[in-house]
Design a protein around this motif. Sequence first.
Motif, PDB file in Angstrom:
ATOM      1  N   LEU A  38      34.260  37.027  32.508  1.00  0.00           N
ATOM      2  CA  LEU A  38      34.754  36.294  33.670  1.00  0.00           C
ATOM      3  C   LEU A  38      33.749  35.235  34.137  1.00  0.00           C
ATOM      4  N   ARG A  71      49.114  41.552  27.819  1.00  0.00           N
ATOM      5  CA  ARG A  71      48.047  41.843  28.774  1.00  0.00           C
ATOM      6  C   ARG A  71      46.704  41.424  28.199  1.00  0.00           C
ATOM      7  N   GLY A 120      42.567  41.541  29.174  1.00  0.00           N
ATOM      8  CA  GLY A 120      41.606  42.201  30.053  1.00  0.00           C
ATOM      9  C   GLY A 120      40.205  41.654  29.869  1.00  0.00           C
ATOM     10  N   LEU A 161      41.191  32.577  40.415  1.00  0.00           N
ATOM     11  CA  LEU A 161      41.549  33.904  39.913  1.00  0.00           C
ATOM     12  C   LEU A 161      43.058  34.038  39.767  1.00  0.00           C
ATOM     13  N   ARG A 164      45.315  34.762  36.442  1.00  0.00           N
ATOM     14  CA  ARG A 164      46.367  35.782  36.427  1.00  0.00           C
ATOM     15  C   ARG A 164      47.679  35.190  35.947  1.00  0.00           C
ATOM     16  N   LEU A 186      45.767  36.978  32.483  1.00  0.00           N
ATOM     17  CA  LEU A 186      44.723  37.944  32.832  1.00  0.00           C
ATOM     18  C   LEU A 186      45.321  39.004  33.744  1.00  0.00           C
ATOM     19  N   LYS A 187      45.528  40.197  33.212  1.00  0.00           N
ATOM     20  CA  LYS A 187      46.247  41.233  33.950  1.00  0.00           C
ATOM     21  C   LYS A 187      45.352  42.355  34.476  1.00  0.00           C
ATOM     22  N   ILE A 188      44.180  42.549  33.854  1.00  0.00           N
ATOM     23  CA  ILE A 188      43.332  43.664  34.287  1.00  0.00           C
ATOM     24  C   ILE A 188      41.859  43.311  34.130  1.00  0.00           C
ATOM     25  N   ALA A 189      41.068  43.764  35.094  1.00  0.00           N
ATOM     26  CA  ALA A 189      39.614  43.588  35.047  1.00  0.00           C
ATOM     27  C   ALA A 189      38.950  44.949  35.220  1.00  0.00           C
ATOM     28  N   ILE A 208      39.521  40.168  43.729  1.00  0.00           N
ATOM     29  CA  ILE A 208      40.228  40.062  42.455  1.00  0.00           C
ATOM     30  C   ILE A 208      41.575  40.781  42.508  1.00  0.00           C
ATOM     31  N   ARG A 209      41.641  41.846  43.299  1.00  0.00           N
ATOM     32  CA  ARG A 209      42.924  42.534  43.470  1.00  0.00           C
ATOM     33  C   ARG A 209      43.924  41.651  44.214  1.00  0.00           C
ATOM     34  N   VAL A 241      45.310  40.703  39.971  1.00  0.00           N
ATOM     35  CA  VAL A 241      44.715  41.289  38.767  1.00  0.00           C
ATOM     36  C   VAL A 241      44.453  42.776  39.030  1.00  0.00           C
TER      37      VAL A 241
END
Length: 289
Positions: free
Chosen positions: A74, A97, A99, A115, A119, A123-126, A157-158, A162
């Motif tokens: 990132l 997805r 990550g 960010l 998404r 970009l679906k998950i960190a 980030i949430r 993400v």
Amino acid sequence: MHYEGNMIRPPSEAYSILLQATVGCSHNKCTFCAAYKGERFKIKSDDIIMSDIEFAARHCRNQDRLFICDGDALIIPQKRLLAILKEIEQKLPWVNRVGVYANTKGIAMKTSEELAELRAHGLKIAYMGLESGDDETLKAVNKGADSQKMIDMGKKIRAAGVALSITVLLGLAGRERSEIHAQKTGEVLSAIDPEYVGALSLMLIPGTPLYDEYAAGRFPILTPEETLVELRTMITHTNLSNGLFHANHASNYLPIRAKLPEDKASTLRLINQALAGKIRLKPEHMRGL
């Protein structure tokens, strides 16, 4: 694929396409970690990254997830990271997805709008290593961020949409601060409210500063029972609105997979049964990193 160094990926990305965009970790100062020991952090050239995406387009059609390695992809400048995601969208349309590992420094370098843009392009998950919610412990292991920074960046980030998977480390505070570490970690997890939590149990690695502290008699390793007590305290103080709390890594003595909040009471009962000797714990020789 062009791979360099000691690549690390989360257990949940075991079957993902591994696209290495960075080598090593930009922080690389945590006293317990030897993952990138001796490696100098760098961002790989766009030519190599794009050629690896082209390789994946030809040879990885059965994998619908992709993980961008290494330690903190990132941190790649927005324009370059966005170009990588767009190339993945174009060349690997079956991938649903993407990550990355994300530390507080990398998240802080991106605006909320940036960010959200990442998404929007896959970009679906960190994955973020919290390790502890106790500021004294974070400072002692040279994590590079305090608990408030962890909370702020986790929420940031949430909020961009993400999903967040957070790792915590049982035993990291030693014996004296075990209860404080467990309680404060649960409180920080509750404040961030991630989708996933993974609790690992500390395994000391020769050559790391924390191992040297242990060898010198200045850092005690928790017994399996003390580790379970710490886990019990942590879960007691963790309140998630709709999250999975896993402690089923190879390093753990008692495998746990709980949906919170609904499985909280039953999980605490399970830990109590193990502490009472009614459930056998994983023997030491079967634990692993």
